[in-house]
Design a protein around this motif. Structure first.
Motif, short mmCIF file in Angstrom:
data_model
loop_
_atom_site.label_atom_id
_atom_site.label_comp_id
_atom_site.label_asym_id
_atom_site.label_seq_id
_atom_site.Cartn_x
_atom_site.Cartn_y
_atom_site.Cartn_z
N GLY A 1 -14.12 31.21 89.77
CA GLY A 1 -13.58 32.36 90.46
C GLY A 1 -13.32 33.59 89.63
O GLY A 1 -12.76 34.57 90.12
N TRP A 2 -13.75 33.57 88.37
CA TRP A 2 -13.55 34.73 87.50
C TRP A 2 -14.54 35.84 87.86
O TRP A 2 -15.71 35.57 88.17
CB TRP A 2 -13.77 34.37 86.04
CG TRP A 2 -12.67 33.56 85.42
CD1 TRP A 2 -12.40 32.24 85.64
CD2 TRP A 2 -11.72 34.00 84.45
NE1 TRP A 2 -11.34 31.84 84.87
CE2 TRP A 2 -10.90 32.89 84.13
CE3 TRP A 2 -11.49 35.22 83.81
CZ2 TRP A 2 -9.86 32.97 83.20
CZ3 TRP A 2 -10.46 35.30 82.89
CH2 TRP A 2 -9.65 34.19 82.59
N HIS A 3 -14.10 37.08 87.77
CA HIS A 3 -15.00 38.22 87.82
C HIS A 3 -15.42 38.51 86.38
O HIS A 3 -14.56 38.63 85.51
CB HIS A 3 -14.33 39.45 88.43
CG HIS A 3 -15.31 40.49 88.87
ND1 HIS A 3 -15.54 40.78 90.19
CD2 HIS A 3 -16.15 41.27 88.15
CE1 HIS A 3 -16.47 41.72 90.28
NE2 HIS A 3 -16.86 42.04 89.05
N VAL A 4 -16.71 38.63 86.14
CA VAL A 4 -17.25 38.75 84.78
C VAL A 4 -17.82 40.15 84.57
O VAL A 4 -18.70 40.60 85.31
CB VAL A 4 -18.34 37.69 84.52
CG1 VAL A 4 -18.88 37.84 83.11
CG2 VAL A 4 -17.78 36.28 84.73
N SER A 5 -17.33 40.82 83.54
CA SER A 5 -17.87 42.10 83.12
C SER A 5 -18.77 41.83 81.92
O SER A 5 -18.29 41.46 80.85
CB SER A 5 -16.73 43.06 82.73
OG SER A 5 -17.25 44.28 82.23
N LEU A 6 -20.07 41.99 82.13
CA LEU A 6 -21.06 41.65 81.10
C LEU A 6 -21.47 42.88 80.30
O LEU A 6 -21.83 43.91 80.88
CB LEU A 6 -22.31 41.04 81.72
CG LEU A 6 -22.22 39.64 82.33
CD1 LEU A 6 -23.59 39.23 82.87
CD2 LEU A 6 -21.74 38.64 81.30
N GLY A 7 -21.45 42.76 78.99
CA GLY A 7 -21.97 43.80 78.11
C GLY A 7 -23.35 43.38 77.63
O GLY A 7 -23.47 42.42 76.88
N LEU A 8 -24.38 44.10 78.08
CA LEU A 8 -25.77 43.71 77.82
C LEU A 8 -26.55 44.87 77.22
O LEU A 8 -26.29 46.03 77.55
CB LEU A 8 -26.46 43.28 79.12
CG LEU A 8 -25.77 42.19 79.95
CD1 LEU A 8 -26.51 42.02 81.27
CD2 LEU A 8 -25.73 40.88 79.18
#
Length: 228
Positions: A21-28
């Motif tokens: 249930g985590w919201h993930v902020s991805l640095g790509l």
């Protein structure tokens, strides 16, 4: 917030986080394509270059603007080299330390006010068993950078303790990823290595612990290797 989440260990961490249930902020490096299998409703994509010294602050600002909080940072992006510790030019050493040490520190620095504010902030640093011992000449320079990364995790753990921030260095040996295959030099079959989803499971378990159950280091190995 998770750096380098489009493949390997980082991708598996993103999947495991969303399953909980985590919201993930991805640095790509390339944020134009959502990694296959991730939930678009639980994913933000941000351009992130670990060699750019302004990238972390911009990424944190965008994440806070969207969500108003940051609970955990996972410094997963990393670089491997098998260049000799003697033969390496200064530029290569600088790049290795920039990505494996300085970028995680900058990410922690940028996110620190939010981690402190939530009262149970978590920092996960993807280290390596190469940061616990120098196993070969070919891994020596990489080991130097990972020794430093593990030291960073310990320093952050002490720095944030009174504010409820807990930091852990995750130290796997060979993992069945592209980097793992490069490090193994085609000597070890992928099926014999630790699987990236196992690392992801451990990361999510540890960041989910209470403030009174702190784990400073987690060692994960695919073989018997001294005390590891």
């Amino acid at each position: 917030m998770l750096s380098g989440g489009n493949r390997g260990i980082g991708y598996c961490i993103a999947q495991a986080a969303q399953a909980r249930g985590w919201h993930v902020s991805l640095g790509l490096r390339d944020p134009s394509v959502l990694p296959h299998g991730l939930d678009p409703q639980l994913t933000d994509l941000h351009a992130y270059d670990a060699t750019s010294r302004s990238a972390e602050a911009k990424w944190v600002d965008a994440t806070v603007a969207r969500h108003g909080r940051i609970d955990t940072i996972v410094a997963n992006a990393g670089l491997f080299t098998d260049t000799s510790i003697i033969d390496a030019e200064e530029g290569e050493v600088d790049t290795l330390l920039e990505i494996n040490l300085r970028a995680p520190r900058r990410l922690a620095k940028a996110a620190w006010p939010m981690l402190r504010a939530c009262g149970s902030g978590r920092v996960a640093i993807l280290g390596s068993l190469s940061g616990k011992r120098v196993a070969s000449k070919g891994s020596a320079l990489y080991s130097v950078s990972k020794f430093a990364a593990i030291g960073l995790a310990h320093a952050l753990r002490l720095e944030g303790w009174d504010d409820g921030i807990r930091a852990t260095a995750f130290c796997p040996g060979l993992v069945a990823t592209e980097m793992g295959a490069t490090a193994a030099g085609d000597v070890v079959a992928a099926k014999e290595m630790t699987q990236p989803d196992e690392i992801a499971h451990l990361v999510l378990e540890i960041i989910g612990l209470s403030n009174s159950a702190s784990i400073a280091e987690m060692h994960i190995n695919w073989r018997t290797d001294g005390i590891f």
